[in-house]
Design a protein around this motif. Structure first.
Motif, PDB file in Angstrom:
ATOM      1  N   ASP A   1       0.826  -1.207   0.000  1.00  0.00           N
ATOM      2  CA  ASP A   1       0.000   0.000   0.000  1.00  0.00           C
ATOM      3  C   ASP A   1       0.862   1.259   0.000  1.00  0.00           C
ATOM      4  O   ASP A   1       0.543   2.239  -0.683  1.00  0.00           O
ATOM      5  CB  ASP A   1      -0.931   0.011   1.202  1.00  0.00           C
ATOM      6  N   PHE A   2       1.945   1.233   0.766  1.00  0.00           N
ATOM      7  CA  PHE A   2       2.854   2.375   0.795  1.00  0.00           C
ATOM      8  C   PHE A   2       3.490   2.598  -0.575  1.00  0.00           C
ATOM      9  O   PHE A   2       3.561   3.733  -1.061  1.00  0.00           O
ATOM     10  CB  PHE A   2       3.947   2.157   1.847  1.00  0.00           C
ATOM     11  N   ALA A   3       3.939   1.520  -1.216  1.00  0.00           N
ATOM     12  CA  ALA A   3       4.561   1.638  -2.541  1.00  0.00           C
ATOM     13  C   ALA A   3       3.548   2.125  -3.572  1.00  0.00           C
ATOM     14  O   ALA A   3       3.877   2.947  -4.447  1.00  0.00           O
ATOM     15  CB  ALA A   3       5.146   0.298  -2.965  1.00  0.00           C
TER      16      ALA A   3
ATOM     17  N   ILE B   1      -4.612   8.808 -11.074  1.00  0.00           N
ATOM     18  CA  ILE B   1      -5.977   8.537 -10.626  1.00  0.00           C
ATOM     19  C   ILE B   1      -6.281   7.044 -10.716  1.00  0.00           C
ATOM     20  O   ILE B   1      -6.864   6.460  -9.789  1.00  0.00           O
ATOM     21  CB  ILE B   1      -6.977   9.363 -11.457  1.00  0.00           C
ATOM     22  N   GLY B   2      -5.876   6.424 -11.810  1.00  0.00           N
ATOM     23  CA  GLY B   2      -6.105   4.988 -11.962  1.00  0.00           C
ATOM     24  C   GLY B   2      -5.388   4.173 -10.905  1.00  0.00           C
ATOM     25  O   GLY B   2      -5.950   3.220 -10.342  1.00  0.00           O
ATOM     26  N   GLN B   3      -4.147   4.551 -10.603  1.00  0.00           N
ATOM     27  CA  GLN B   3      -3.386   3.841  -9.580  1.00  0.00           C
ATOM     28  C   GLN B   3      -4.006   4.036  -8.208  1.00  0.00           C
ATOM     29  O   GLN B   3      -4.095   3.096  -7.409  1.00  0.00           O
ATOM     30  CB  GLN B   3      -1.930   4.314  -9.576  1.00  0.00           C
TER      31      GLN B   3
ATOM     32  N   PHE C   1      -6.838   2.194  -3.392  1.00  0.00           N
ATOM     33  CA  PHE C   1      -7.694   2.559  -2.270  1.00  0.00           C
ATOM     34  C   PHE C   1      -9.102   1.990  -2.344  1.00  0.00           C
ATOM     35  O   PHE C   1      -9.797   1.941  -1.341  1.00  0.00           O
ATOM     36  CB  PHE C   1      -7.751   4.071  -2.121  1.00  0.00           C
ATOM     37  N   MET C   2      -9.531   1.549  -3.514  1.00  0.00           N
ATOM     38  CA  MET C   2     -10.875   0.985  -3.611  1.00  0.00           C
ATOM     39  C   MET C   2     -10.897  -0.507  -3.319  1.00  0.00           C
ATOM     40  O   MET C   2     -11.961  -1.089  -3.149  1.00  0.00           O
ATOM     41  CB  MET C   2     -11.461   1.253  -4.999  1.00  0.00           C
ATOM     42  N   GLU C   3      -9.736  -1.133  -3.285  1.00  0.00           N
ATOM     43  CA  GLU C   3      -9.615  -2.566  -3.012  1.00  0.00           C
ATOM     44  C   GLU C   3     -10.539  -3.379  -3.916  1.00  0.00           C
ATOM     45  O   GLU C   3     -11.390  -4.144  -3.463  1.00  0.00           O
ATOM     46  CB  GLU C   3      -9.881  -2.858  -1.536  1.00  0.00           C
ATOM     47  N   VAL C   4     -10.358  -3.191  -5.201  1.00  0.00           N
ATOM     48  CA  VAL C   4     -11.171  -3.876  -6.200  1.00  0.00           C
ATOM     49  C   VAL C   4     -10.654  -5.293  -6.371  1.00  0.00           C
ATOM     50  O   VAL C   4      -9.443  -5.529  -6.402  1.00  0.00           O
ATOM     51  CB  VAL C   4     -11.105  -3.111  -7.548  1.00  0.00           C
ATOM     52  N   ARG C   5     -11.577  -6.245  -6.510  1.00  0.00           N
ATOM     53  CA  ARG C   5     -11.168  -7.629  -6.735  1.00  0.00           C
ATOM     54  C   ARG C   5     -10.510  -7.758  -8.095  1.00  0.00           C
ATOM     55  O   ARG C   5     -10.728  -6.945  -9.000  1.00  0.00           O
ATOM     56  CB  ARG C   5     -12.380  -8.547  -6.636  1.00  0.00           C
ATOM     57  N   ASP C   6      -9.718  -8.791  -8.272  1.00  0.00           N
ATOM     58  CA  ASP C   6      -8.938  -8.969  -9.493  1.00  0.00           C
ATOM     59  C   ASP C   6      -9.788  -9.016 -10.756  1.00  0.00           C
ATOM     60  O   ASP C   6      -9.427  -8.448 -11.773  1.00  0.00           O
ATOM     61  CB  ASP C   6      -8.086 -10.238  -9.408  1.00  0.00           C
ATOM     62  N   GLU C   7     -10.913  -9.701 -10.696  1.00  0.00           N
ATOM     63  CA  GLU C   7     -11.722  -9.854 -11.902  1.00  0.00           C
ATOM     64  C   GLU C   7     -12.452  -8.568 -12.289  1.00  0.00           C
ATOM     65  O   GLU C   7     -12.963  -8.460 -13.396  1.00  0.00           O
ATOM     66  CB  GLU C   7     -12.722 -11.005 -11.757  1.00  0.00           C
TER      67      GLU C   7
ATOM     68  N   LEU D   1     -11.924  -2.652 -15.838  1.00  0.00           N
ATOM     69  CA  LEU D   1     -12.492  -1.336 -16.126  1.00  0.00           C
ATOM     70  C   LEU D   1     -11.579  -0.209 -15.676  1.00  0.00           C
ATOM     71  O   LEU D   1     -11.541   0.849 -16.295  1.00  0.00           O
ATOM     72  CB  LEU D   1     -13.869  -1.200 -15.477  1.00  0.00           C
ATOM     73  N   LEU D   2     -10.843  -0.430 -14.598  1.00  0.00           N
ATOM     74  CA  LEU D   2      -9.936   0.617 -14.126  1.00  0.00           C
ATOM     75  C   LEU D   2      -8.715   0.769 -15.021  1.00  0.00           C
ATOM     76  O   LEU D   2      -8.066   1.814 -15.013  1.00  0.00           O
ATOM     77  CB  LEU D   2      -9.506   0.331 -12.684  1.00  0.00           C
ATOM     78  N   PHE D   3      -8.417  -0.252 -15.814  1.00  0.00           N
ATOM     79  CA  PHE D   3      -7.298  -0.135 -16.733  1.00  0.00           C
ATOM     80  C   PHE D   3      -7.617   0.777 -17.909  1.00  0.00           C
ATOM     81  O   PHE D   3      -6.728   1.138 -18.678  1.00  0.00           O
ATOM     82  CB  PHE D   3      -6.833  -1.508 -17.213  1.00  0.00           C
ATOM     83  N   LEU D   4      -8.879   1.148 -18.035  1.00  0.00           N
ATOM     84  CA  LEU D   4      -9.240   2.111 -19.077  1.00  0.00           C
ATOM     85  C   LEU D   4      -8.599   3.472 -18.825  1.00  0.00           C
ATOM     86  O   LEU D   4      -8.385   4.237 -19.762  1.00  0.00           O
ATOM     87  CB  LEU D   4     -10.758   2.236 -19.177  1.00  0.00           C
ATOM     88  N   PHE D   5      -8.276   3.777 -17.577  1.00  0.00           N
ATOM     89  CA  PHE D   5      -7.544   5.007 -17.287  1.00  0.00           C
ATOM     90  C   PHE D   5      -6.170   4.976 -17.957  1.00  0.00           C
ATOM     91  O   PHE D   5      -5.708   5.981 -18.507  1.00  0.00           O
ATOM     92  CB  PHE D   5      -7.371   5.208 -15.771  1.00  0.00           C
ATOM     93  N   ARG D   6      -5.523   3.829 -17.914  1.00  0.00           N
ATOM     94  CA  ARG D   6      -4.220   3.698 -18.563  1.00  0.00           C
ATOM     95  C   ARG D   6      -4.347   3.801 -20.074  1.00  0.00           C
ATOM     96  O   ARG D   6      -3.526   4.433 -20.733  1.00  0.00           O
ATOM     97  CB  ARG D   6      -3.569   2.374 -18.183  1.00  0.00           C
TER      98      ARG D   6
END
Length: 88
Positions: A6-8, A47-49, A54-60, A64-69
């Protein structure tokens, strides 16, 4: 071990945002759209990172969050394309 990860991730988020501010400063002084695109891209990466961390999204559900990248890299590619298409 999770605290270290989390720190990294927080440090990486902060790094993305600082680099984005760095490019924003150059954009303000030069007005070059390429610097603005890099500022936007690094802000999107930060923002994506942050959301992944911080949202602790499950792997599957992370795809959708990779759309930021994707949006970040597309903004850079479009800015490079526009910069090369300009006539001097």
């Amino acid at each position: 071990m999770e605290t270290l990860l989390d720190f990294a991730a927080g440090a990486l988020t902060l790094g993305f945002l600082i680099v984005g501010l760095f490019f924003l400063r150059f954009w303000r002084s030069t007005g070059d759209g390429l610097f603005a695109a890099f500022a936007i891209a690094f802000a999107l990466l930060g923002i994506g990172q942050a959301m992944l961390t911080f949202m602790e999204v499950r792997d599957e559900e992370r795809s959708l969050l990779f759309l930021f990248r994707v949006a970040a890299f597309l903004s850079i590619l479009v800015a490079i394309w526009r910069k090369n298409r300009q006539t001097n």
